[in-house]
Design a protein around this motif. Structure first.
Motif, PDB file in Angstrom:
ATOM      1  N   GLU A  18     -13.457  -6.281 -22.858  1.00 58.16           N
ATOM      2  CA  GLU A  18     -14.025  -6.885 -21.670  1.00 58.16           C
ATOM      3  C   GLU A  18     -13.389  -8.386 -21.414  1.00 58.16           C
ATOM      4  N   GLU A  19     -12.747  -9.197 -22.291  1.00 61.70           N
ATOM      5  CA  GLU A  19     -12.230 -10.480 -21.899  1.00 61.70           C
ATOM      6  C   GLU A  19     -10.809 -10.381 -21.398  1.00 61.70           C
ATOM      7  N   ALA A  20     -10.251  -9.104 -21.466  1.00 60.54           N
ATOM      8  CA  ALA A  20      -8.880  -8.741 -21.152  1.00 60.54           C
ATOM      9  C   ALA A  20      -8.765  -8.086 -19.711  1.00 60.54           C
ATOM     10  N   ILE A  21      -9.976  -7.657 -19.250  1.00 58.69           N
ATOM     11  CA  ILE A  21      -9.997  -6.757 -18.006  1.00 58.69           C
ATOM     12  C   ILE A  21      -9.539  -7.487 -16.866  1.00 58.69           C
ATOM     13  N   PRO A  22     -10.107  -8.931 -16.689  1.00 54.80           N
ATOM     14  CA  PRO A  22      -9.829  -9.641 -15.539  1.00 54.80           C
ATOM     15  C   PRO A  22      -8.088 -10.058 -15.446  1.00 54.80           C
ATOM     16  N   ARG A  23      -7.666 -10.237 -16.392  1.00 49.54           N
ATOM     17  CA  ARG A  23      -6.304 -10.650 -16.600  1.00 49.54           C
ATOM     18  C   ARG A  23      -5.199  -9.434 -16.166  1.00 49.54           C
ATOM     19  N   LEU A  24      -5.780  -8.050 -16.762  1.00 53.68           N
ATOM     20  CA  LEU A  24      -5.071  -7.048 -16.740  1.00 53.68           C
ATOM     21  C   LEU A  24      -5.379  -6.343 -15.158  1.00 53.68           C
ATOM     22  N   LEU A  25      -6.402  -6.677 -14.467  1.00 55.64           N
ATOM     23  CA  LEU A  25      -6.582  -6.358 -13.173  1.00 55.64           C
ATOM     24  C   LEU A  25      -5.654  -7.279 -12.254  1.00 55.64           C
ATOM     25  N   ARG A  26      -5.550  -8.447 -12.618  1.00 53.40           N
ATOM     26  CA  ARG A  26      -4.433  -9.273 -11.762  1.00 53.40           C
ATOM     27  C   ARG A  26      -3.111  -8.545 -11.977  1.00 53.40           C
ATOM     28  N   GLU A  27      -2.823  -8.369 -13.016  1.00 55.50           N
ATOM     29  CA  GLU A  27      -1.334  -7.884 -13.368  1.00 55.50           C
ATOM     30  C   GLU A  27      -0.948  -6.724 -12.728  1.00 55.50           C
ATOM     31  N   ILE A  28      -2.238  -5.495 -12.512  1.00 51.91           N
ATOM     32  CA  ILE A  28      -1.823  -4.360 -11.997  1.00 51.91           C
ATOM     33  C   ILE A  28      -2.330  -4.072 -10.573  1.00 51.91           C
ATOM     34  N   SER A  29      -2.564  -5.365  -9.977  1.00 50.19           N
ATOM     35  CA  SER A  29      -3.445  -5.278  -8.668  1.00 50.19           C
ATOM     36  C   SER A  29      -2.422  -4.747  -7.543  1.00 50.19           C
ATOM     37  N   SER A  30      -1.247  -4.965  -7.674  1.00 52.59           N
ATOM     38  CA  SER A  30      -0.256  -4.473  -6.732  1.00 52.59           C
ATOM     39  C   SER A  30       0.185  -2.981  -7.020  1.00 52.59           C
ATOM     40  N   MET A  31      -0.346  -2.376  -8.073  1.00 50.04           N
ATOM     41  CA  MET A  31       0.014  -1.008  -8.176  1.00 50.04           C
ATOM     42  C   MET A  31      -1.127   0.093  -7.660  1.00 50.04           C
ATOM     43  N   ASN A  32      -0.760   1.287  -7.298  1.00 48.76           N
ATOM     44  CA  ASN A  32      -1.979   1.875  -6.828  1.00 48.76           C
ATOM     45  C   ASN A  32      -2.554   2.578  -8.220  1.00 48.76           C
ATOM     46  N   TYR A  33      -3.723   3.199  -7.831  1.00 47.36           N
ATOM     47  CA  TYR A  33      -4.331   3.820  -8.959  1.00 47.36           C
ATOM     48  C   TYR A  33      -3.832   4.954  -9.695  1.00 47.36           C
ATOM     49  N   ASP A  34      -3.161   5.917  -9.004  1.00 44.07           N
ATOM     50  CA  ASP A  34      -2.396   7.014  -9.743  1.00 44.07           C
ATOM     51  C   ASP A  34      -1.266   6.376 -10.574  1.00 44.07           C
ATOM     52  N   ARG A  35      -0.678   5.540 -10.201  1.00 43.24           N
ATOM     53  CA  ARG A  35       0.545   5.047 -11.062  1.00 43.24           C
ATOM     54  C   ARG A  35      -0.022   4.296 -12.466  1.00 43.24           C
ATOM     55  N   VAL A  36      -1.058   3.506 -12.171  1.00 42.09           N
ATOM     56  CA  VAL A  36      -1.833   2.671 -13.106  1.00 42.09           C
ATOM     57  C   VAL A  36      -2.307   3.833 -14.157  1.00 42.09           C
ATOM     58  N   ARG A  37      -2.994   4.819 -13.608  1.00 38.63           N
ATOM     59  CA  ARG A  37      -3.447   5.958 -14.593  1.00 38.63           C
ATOM     60  C   ARG A  37      -2.363   6.798 -15.532  1.00 38.63           C
TER      61      ARG A  37
END
Length: 51
Positions: A18-37
């Motif tokens: 849980e503590e890593a999720i906000p940082r990861l979301l900032r890092e992947i925010s420019s990608m689309n969902y399918d690419r992240v998946r």
């Protein structure tokens, strides 16, 4: 459901801490969902062979 919420759910479903999720979301925010998946692995798979 918007893409950020979908990515947040994906990270939680994959077992990321849980503590890593906000940082990861900032890092992947420019990608689309399918690419992240396609790029990320379940957290337990990534850490399975580490000591």
């Amino acid at each position: 459901m918007d893409e950020n919420k979908k990515m947040e759910k994906l990270l939680r479903d994959y077992g990321y801490p849980e503590e890593a999720i906000p940082r990861l979301l900032r890092e992947i925010s420019s990608m689309n969902y399918d690419r992240v998946r396609k790029l990320i692995l379940p957290y337990n798979d990534m850490t399975a062979n580490r000591s």
